[in-house]
Write an enzyme that holds these catalytic residues in place. Sequence first.
Site, PDB file in Angstrom:
ATOM      1  N   GLU A  16      -6.410  13.949   9.514  1.00  0.00           N
ATOM      2  CA  GLU A  16      -5.190  13.537   8.815  1.00  0.00           C
ATOM      3  C   GLU A  16      -5.520  12.742   7.556  1.00  0.00           C
ATOM      4  O   GLU A  16      -6.672  12.446   7.266  1.00  0.00           O
ATOM      5  CB  GLU A  16      -4.324  12.659   9.737  1.00  0.00           C
ATOM      6  CG  GLU A  16      -3.608  13.421  10.828  1.00  0.00           C
ATOM      7  CD  GLU A  16      -2.283  12.769  11.198  1.00  0.00           C
ATOM      8  OE1 GLU A  16      -1.854  11.844  10.493  1.00  0.00           O
ATOM      9  OE2 GLU A  16      -1.693  13.188  12.190  1.00  0.00           O
ATOM     10  N   ASP A 196       5.297  15.574   9.159  1.00  0.00           N
ATOM     11  CA  ASP A 196       4.173  14.699   9.486  1.00  0.00           C
ATOM     12  C   ASP A 196       3.758  13.921   8.244  1.00  0.00           C
ATOM     13  O   ASP A 196       4.394  12.956   7.873  1.00  0.00           O
ATOM     14  CB  ASP A 196       3.032  15.559  10.042  1.00  0.00           C
ATOM     15  CG  ASP A 196       1.972  14.751  10.767  1.00  0.00           C
ATOM     16  OD1 ASP A 196       1.612  13.673  10.271  1.00  0.00           O
ATOM     17  OD2 ASP A 196       1.484  15.199  11.819  1.00  0.00           O
TER      18      ASP A 196
END
Length: 226
Positions: A16, A196
Amino acid sequence: MSTYDIAVREYATLGEGPTWDTDAQRLIWIDILRSRVYTYDPASGRRTILVTEQHVGAAKPRAGGGLVLNLRDGVGLRDADGGFRWLHHEPVPGRRANDAAVAPDGSLFAGTMRYDEAPGGGTLARFTADGLAQAVLDDVAVSNGIGWSPDGQLMYYIDSPTRRIDVFDYVETDGVRLPVDRRPFVTIEEGAGFPDGLTVDAEGCVWVALWEGGAVRRYTPSGELD
């Protein structure tokens, strides 16, 4: 169809948080569950891997060098020489760090979530360089993407299970700029995945990565899919 070149081939358990470090001219990203922070300098090809002692939700460059890390038990500072200290230490059993972003005034907005993703188990807080912590939201599930409009007047935010990108007015109150008047900006339709990571470009358009959706979308400032 577009073609892509692989810059770095790196496998992740939960990769991420790609962040461009303008001063160092390098890319920073993380693997949350492997407790790793990666960097890549595209000019030289140099790569580094920092293994943290805890799960790491975000890593952002500091103005004076080094990194600010959103860790399982709080926010930590890693200096350019490798030294580490806690900026804010607040362990909560069953909870870990998630996404974070640096605000226009240099403060850090850092989110948390429970490992079981229980509703209301996560938070969003604002941290200043002297370690002051200020709660912004205390009842989220999976605190995720955060970003600001180019003029600094709006803040965008994602609590992933809501399937929304929300927007706040980002206003000054008693000398501190905070988000107020939360409202939906975009709702992601069923079956398209969950919002996200988030970033805002120079034109004020909002980019969002869709978990379990295999897609990145760009929305105009009016909320239209571009």
